[in-house]
Design an enzyme around this catalytic site. Structure first.
Site, PDB file in Angstrom:
ATOM      1  N   SER A 141       0.841  -1.205   0.000  1.00 28.72           N
ATOM      2  CA  SER A 141       0.000   0.000   0.000  1.00 28.72           C
ATOM      3  C   SER A 141       0.870   1.246   0.000  1.00 28.72           C
ATOM      4  O   SER A 141       1.972   1.244   0.563  1.00 28.72           O
ATOM      5  CB  SER A 141      -0.880   0.033   1.247  1.00 28.72           C
ATOM      6  OG  SER A 141      -1.536   1.289   1.354  1.00 28.72           O
ATOM      7  N   TYR A 154      -1.804  -0.997  10.167  1.00 26.32           N
ATOM      8  CA  TYR A 154      -1.955  -1.342   8.746  1.00 26.32           C
ATOM      9  C   TYR A 154      -0.676  -1.008   7.970  1.00 26.32           C
ATOM     10  O   TYR A 154      -0.153  -1.847   7.222  1.00 26.32           O
ATOM     11  CB  TYR A 154      -3.144  -0.577   8.168  1.00 26.32           C
ATOM     12  CG  TYR A 154      -3.381  -0.777   6.693  1.00 26.32           C
ATOM     13  CD1 TYR A 154      -4.054  -1.908   6.220  1.00 26.32           C
ATOM     14  CD2 TYR A 154      -2.953   0.165   5.755  1.00 26.32           C
ATOM     15  CE1 TYR A 154      -4.282  -2.086   4.850  1.00 26.32           C
ATOM     16  CE2 TYR A 154      -3.172  -0.009   4.395  1.00 26.32           C
ATOM     17  CZ  TYR A 154      -3.846  -1.134   3.950  1.00 26.32           C
ATOM     18  OH  TYR A 154      -4.070  -1.310   2.599  1.00 26.32           O
TER      19      TYR A 154
HETATM   20  P1  NAP Z   1     -11.463  -5.285  -0.341  1.00 22.45           P
HETATM   21  O1  NAP Z   1     -12.342  -4.520  -1.249  1.00 22.45           O
HETATM   22  O2  NAP Z   1     -11.757  -5.265   1.111  1.00 22.45           O
HETATM   23  O3  NAP Z   1     -11.308  -6.814  -0.822  1.00 22.45           O
HETATM   24  C1  NAP Z   1     -10.446  -7.680  -0.120  1.00 22.45           C
HETATM   25  C2  NAP Z   1     -11.034  -9.062  -0.072  1.00 22.45           C
HETATM   26  O4  NAP Z   1     -10.172  -9.888   0.765  1.00 22.45           O
HETATM   27  C3  NAP Z   1     -12.416  -9.085   0.604  1.00 22.45           C
HETATM   28  O5  NAP Z   1     -13.259 -10.008  -0.025  1.00 22.45           O
HETATM   29  C4  NAP Z   1     -12.058  -9.519   2.013  1.00 22.45           C
HETATM   30  O6  NAP Z   1     -13.126 -10.050   2.760  1.00 22.45           O
HETATM   31  C5  NAP Z   1     -11.006 -10.558   1.716  1.00 22.45           C
HETATM   32  N1  NAP Z   1     -10.289 -10.969   2.930  1.00 22.45           N
HETATM   33  C6  NAP Z   1     -10.165 -10.263   4.085  1.00 22.45           C
HETATM   34  N2  NAP Z   1      -9.523 -10.992   5.011  1.00 22.45           N
HETATM   35  C7  NAP Z   1      -9.231 -12.177   4.444  1.00 22.45           C
HETATM   36  C8  NAP Z   1      -8.606 -13.346   4.919  1.00 22.45           C
HETATM   37  N3  NAP Z   1      -8.155 -13.434   6.184  1.00 22.45           N
HETATM   38  N4  NAP Z   1      -8.464 -14.401   4.087  1.00 22.45           N
HETATM   39  C9  NAP Z   1      -8.940 -14.333   2.808  1.00 22.45           C
HETATM   40  N5  NAP Z   1      -9.577 -13.259   2.317  1.00 22.45           N
HETATM   41  C10 NAP Z   1      -9.718 -12.184   3.115  1.00 22.45           C
HETATM   42  O7  NAP Z   1      -9.953  -4.735  -0.540  1.00 22.45           O
HETATM   43  P2  NAP Z   1      -9.245  -4.012  -1.794  1.00 22.45           P
HETATM   44  O8  NAP Z   1      -9.408  -2.562  -1.661  1.00 22.45           O
HETATM   45  O9  NAP Z   1      -9.587  -4.714  -3.045  1.00 22.45           O
HETATM   46  O10 NAP Z   1      -7.734  -4.286  -1.388  1.00 22.45           O
HETATM   47  C11 NAP Z   1      -6.953  -5.349  -1.891  1.00 22.45           C
HETATM   48  C12 NAP Z   1      -5.572  -5.208  -1.275  1.00 22.45           C
HETATM   49  O11 NAP Z   1      -5.019  -3.933  -1.616  1.00 22.45           O
HETATM   50  C13 NAP Z   1      -5.586  -5.265   0.247  1.00 22.45           C
HETATM   51  O12 NAP Z   1      -4.427  -5.943   0.695  1.00 22.45           O
HETATM   52  C14 NAP Z   1      -5.523  -3.808   0.649  1.00 22.45           C
HETATM   53  O13 NAP Z   1      -4.955  -3.641   1.919  1.00 22.45           O
HETATM   54  C15 NAP Z   1      -4.666  -3.226  -0.440  1.00 22.45           C
HETATM   55  N6  NAP Z   1      -4.833  -1.794  -0.695  1.00 22.45           N
HETATM   56  C16 NAP Z   1      -6.069  -1.246  -0.942  1.00 22.45           C
HETATM   57  C17 NAP Z   1      -6.139   0.113  -1.261  1.00 22.45           C
HETATM   58  C18 NAP Z   1      -7.438   0.783  -1.654  1.00 22.45           C
HETATM   59  O14 NAP Z   1      -7.472   2.015  -1.778  1.00 22.45           O
HETATM   60  N7  NAP Z   1      -8.496   0.078  -1.896  1.00 22.45           N
HETATM   61  C19 NAP Z   1      -4.996   0.898  -1.257  1.00 22.45           C
HETATM   62  C20 NAP Z   1      -3.782   0.307  -0.977  1.00 22.45           C
HETATM   63  C21 NAP Z   1      -3.699  -1.033  -0.710  1.00 22.45           C
HETATM   64  P3  NAP Z   1     -13.896  -9.045   3.811  1.00 22.45           P
HETATM   65  O15 NAP Z   1     -14.646  -8.080   2.936  1.00 22.45           O
HETATM   66  O16 NAP Z   1     -14.763  -9.969   4.594  1.00 22.45           O
HETATM   67  O17 NAP Z   1     -12.828  -8.376   4.635  1.00 22.45           O
END
Ligand code: NAP
Length: 250
Positions: A141, A154
């Site tokens: 991130s 985080y």
């Molecule tokens: P998201 O929309 O929350 O999707 C993540 C998916 O992973 C959700 O289905 C979530 O389930 C699932 N998950 C959570 N805990 C888990 C576990 N223990 N085992 C297996 N699956 C699990 O997130 P996203 O925004 O697509 O983010 C993807 C990655 O990019 C993450 O690592 C996040 O930290 C990183 N990131 C995101 C952003 C952003 O702006 N969106 C920016 C920088 C980095 P739940 O919904 O039940 O939690």
């Protein structure tokens, strides 16, 4: 290795970036194990890929639980074959002032975001070592690069992923396996939308105004970077960190 021979595993694949990455790798010809903690979304992602002529298998597991990870990886191996592309994308976040982070909160964030990548990578690695070919991509991130208030736990977990990437790349480079990380900026996913809806972040327009590219990123833009790291052409690229962030961090 041709794209059609590659078997990928994407974690956190039910929604957001994981979904986009899974769809993109499938479009590129890979068979994809789509893993998420939630059954329904991951089933629908796999169904969409399969209906479009790709090959995907939904698996449900919590990446922080070794037993669940081992069972899920075994299921993918038996159904699709040895895993050669791994995207550690599953992540969780919450906004908590540092003084108020308790041990349960700290441990859960680290368990999913950092230990999860360690567990899944260690479980998948024998397949890549056997074939002397592999691609590991860790989704970090921009919070790890520039800091993120109320997200010390985080950003620490995501900084750990960058360090893990660099060290593992050194261990595995001579074995035909590359290890890279992507640091997304503010990407339009359910995670980001939850933070906005919960008033944890300023309004989107205000937030993105200061970005060199003044908008949120799209999950598909992160997926494109992933596809590059997963490609044959990226065979001399390892230990790298690529920001997909509209210029918000170096
Ligand atoms: P998201 O929309 O929350 O999707 C993540 C998916 O992973 C959700 O289905 C979530 O389930 C699932 N998950 C959570 N805990 C888990 C576990 N223990 N085992 C297996 N699956 C699990 O997130 P996203 O925004 O697509 O983010 C993807 C990655 O990019 C993450 O690592 C996040 O930290 C990183 N990131 C995101 C952003 C952003 O702006 N969106 C920016 C920088 C980095 P739940 O919904 O039940 O939690």
């Amino acid at each position: 290795m041709s794209e059609t021979r590659k078997i990928a595993l994407v974690t956190g694949a039910g929604v957001g970036m994981g979904e986009a990455i899974s769809r993109r790798l499938a479009e590129d010809g890979m068979a994809v194990g789509v893993l998420d903690i939630n059954a329904e979304p991951v089933a629908s992602v796999a169904q969409a890929i399969n209906s479009a002529g790709g090959r995907a298998l939904p698996v449900v597991a919590d990446v922080s639980d070794r037993d669940q990870v081992e069972k899920a990886v075994q299921t993918i191996r038996e159904s699709l074959g040895p895993i050669t592309v791994l995207v550690n994308n599953a992540g969780v976040e919450n906004f908590t002032a540092f003084a108020e982070i308790d041990d349960v909160n700290w441990d859960r964030i680290l368990a999913v975001n950092l230990k999860g990548a360690y567990l899944v990578t260690q479980t998948v690695l024998p397949d890549m070592l056997e074939l002397a070919w592999g691609r590991i991509i860790n989704i970090s991130s921009f919070g790890a690069q520039i800091g993120a208030p109320n997200m010390v736990h985080y950003s620490a977990s995501k900084g750990g992923l960058i360090s893990m990437t660099r060290s593992l790349a050194q261990e595995l480079g001579s074995r035909g396996i590359t290890v890279n990380s992507i640091a997304p900026g503010f990407i339009d996913t359910p995670m980001a939308r939850r933070a906005i809806a919960g008033n944890k972040l300023p309004p989107v327009d205000e937030l993105v105004r200061a970005y060199p590219i003044p908008r949120m990123g799209r999950p598909e833009e992160v997926a494109a970077a992933c596809a590059y790291f997963a490609s044959e052409e990226a065979g001399y690229v390892t230990a790298q960190l690529l920001g997909v962030n509209g210029g918000t961090a170096v």
